[in-house]
Design a protein around this motif. Structure first.
Motif, short mmCIF file in Angstrom:
data_model
loop_
_atom_site.label_atom_id
_atom_site.label_comp_id
_atom_site.label_asym_id
_atom_site.label_seq_id
_atom_site.Cartn_x
_atom_site.Cartn_y
_atom_site.Cartn_z
N VAL A 6 0.86 -1.18 0.00
CA VAL A 6 0.00 0.00 0.00
C VAL A 6 0.90 1.23 0.00
N ARG A 7 0.47 2.25 -0.73
CA ARG A 7 1.24 3.49 -0.82
C ARG A 7 0.32 4.65 -0.46
N SER A 8 0.81 5.56 0.36
CA SER A 8 0.01 6.73 0.73
C SER A 8 -0.39 7.50 -0.51
N SER A 9 -1.62 7.99 -0.51
CA SER A 9 -2.11 8.74 -1.67
C SER A 9 -2.08 10.25 -1.44
N SER A 10 -1.44 10.67 -0.38
CA SER A 10 -1.35 12.09 -0.08
C SER A 10 -0.49 12.81 -1.12
N LEU A 11 -1.00 13.88 -1.66
CA LEU A 11 -0.25 14.63 -2.67
C LEU A 11 0.95 15.34 -2.07
N GLU A 12 0.90 15.65 -0.79
CA GLU A 12 1.99 16.38 -0.15
C GLU A 12 3.29 15.58 -0.06
N CYS A 13 3.21 14.27 -0.11
CA CYS A 13 4.42 13.46 0.07
C CYS A 13 5.07 13.04 -1.24
N GLU A 14 4.45 13.33 -2.36
CA GLU A 14 5.02 12.92 -3.64
C GLU A 14 6.39 13.54 -3.84
N PRO A 15 7.35 12.88 -4.39
CA PRO A 15 7.33 11.53 -4.94
C PRO A 15 7.79 10.46 -3.95
N THR A 16 7.91 10.82 -2.68
CA THR A 16 8.46 9.87 -1.71
C THR A 16 7.42 9.45 -0.67
N CYS A 17 6.20 9.17 -1.12
CA CYS A 17 5.14 8.77 -0.20
C CYS A 17 5.49 7.44 0.47
N PRO A 18 5.12 7.30 1.76
CA PRO A 18 5.43 6.05 2.45
C PRO A 18 4.65 4.87 1.89
N GLU A 19 5.26 3.71 2.01
CA GLU A 19 4.64 2.45 1.60
C GLU A 19 4.69 1.50 2.78
N TRP A 20 3.78 0.54 2.79
CA TRP A 20 3.76 -0.48 3.82
C TRP A 20 3.09 -1.72 3.27
N ILE A 21 3.21 -2.82 4.01
CA ILE A 21 2.56 -4.08 3.66
C ILE A 21 1.28 -4.17 4.48
N LEU A 22 0.17 -4.37 3.81
CA LEU A 22 -1.09 -4.64 4.49
C LEU A 22 -1.30 -6.14 4.52
N ALA A 23 -1.48 -6.68 5.71
CA ALA A 23 -1.78 -8.10 5.90
C ALA A 23 -3.18 -8.16 6.49
N ALA A 24 -4.14 -8.59 5.69
CA ALA A 24 -5.54 -8.51 6.11
C ALA A 24 -6.25 -9.85 5.95
N GLY A 25 -7.11 -10.14 6.93
CA GLY A 25 -7.94 -11.33 6.85
C GLY A 25 -7.53 -12.39 7.85
N SER A 26 -8.13 -13.54 7.71
CA SER A 26 -7.89 -14.67 8.60
C SER A 26 -6.57 -15.35 8.26
N ILE A 27 -5.83 -15.74 9.29
CA ILE A 27 -4.55 -16.44 9.10
C ILE A 27 -4.84 -17.91 8.82
N GLU A 28 -4.41 -18.35 7.65
CA GLU A 28 -4.67 -19.71 7.18
C GLU A 28 -3.36 -20.50 7.09
N PRO A 29 -3.43 -21.81 6.90
CA PRO A 29 -2.20 -22.61 6.79
C PRO A 29 -1.24 -22.16 5.68
N ASP A 30 -1.75 -21.55 4.60
CA ASP A 30 -0.88 -21.11 3.51
C ASP A 30 -0.35 -19.69 3.70
N THR A 31 -0.72 -19.03 4.79
CA THR A 31 -0.31 -17.65 5.03
C THR A 31 1.21 -17.46 5.09
N PRO A 32 1.96 -18.30 5.83
CA PRO A 32 3.42 -18.09 5.85
C PRO A 32 4.06 -18.15 4.46
N ALA A 33 3.63 -19.09 3.63
CA ALA A 33 4.19 -19.20 2.27
C ALA A 33 3.85 -17.97 1.44
N SER A 34 2.64 -17.47 1.56
CA SER A 34 2.23 -16.26 0.83
C SER A 34 3.05 -15.06 1.29
#
Length: 86
Positions: A6-34
């Motif tokens: 995910v990348r911030s959509s704020s115009l004030e931070c362009e071109p160096t807007c922060p990014e992060w990993i969104l991990a959402a939902g139920s943790i399943e047996p295949d989650t570590p591999a994903s």
């Protein structure tokens, strides 16, 4: 659980807007591999992780935690909004 970059959509931070990993939902047996697959696509980049989950498979959750610790990643927990049903 789904993982996405995910990348911030704020115009004030362009071109160096922060990014992060969104991990959402139920943790399943295949989650570590994903999760490992996503981290491989990042190469040497170490993005923080925001987790929005209602739980799931305990063993898989522990494995994801070990991956996070090994990679020395920063983690934040997101609040899941649940609508009230009257």
């Amino acid at each position: 659980m789904i993982f996405q970059i995910v990348r911030s959509s704020s115009l004030e931070c362009e071109p160096t807007c922060p990014e992060w990993i969104l991990a959402a939902g139920s943790i399943e047996p295949d989650t570590p591999a994903s999760f490992r697959k996503l981290l491989k696509t990042l190469g040497s980049r170490r993005l923080p992780i925001v987790i929005a989950s209602n739980g799931g498979d305990r063993g898989s959750a522990l494995e994801v935690g070990r991956i996070i610790r090994k990679q020395k990643l920063t983690v934040e927990a997101a609040t899941l909004n649940r609508s009230s049903r009257g």
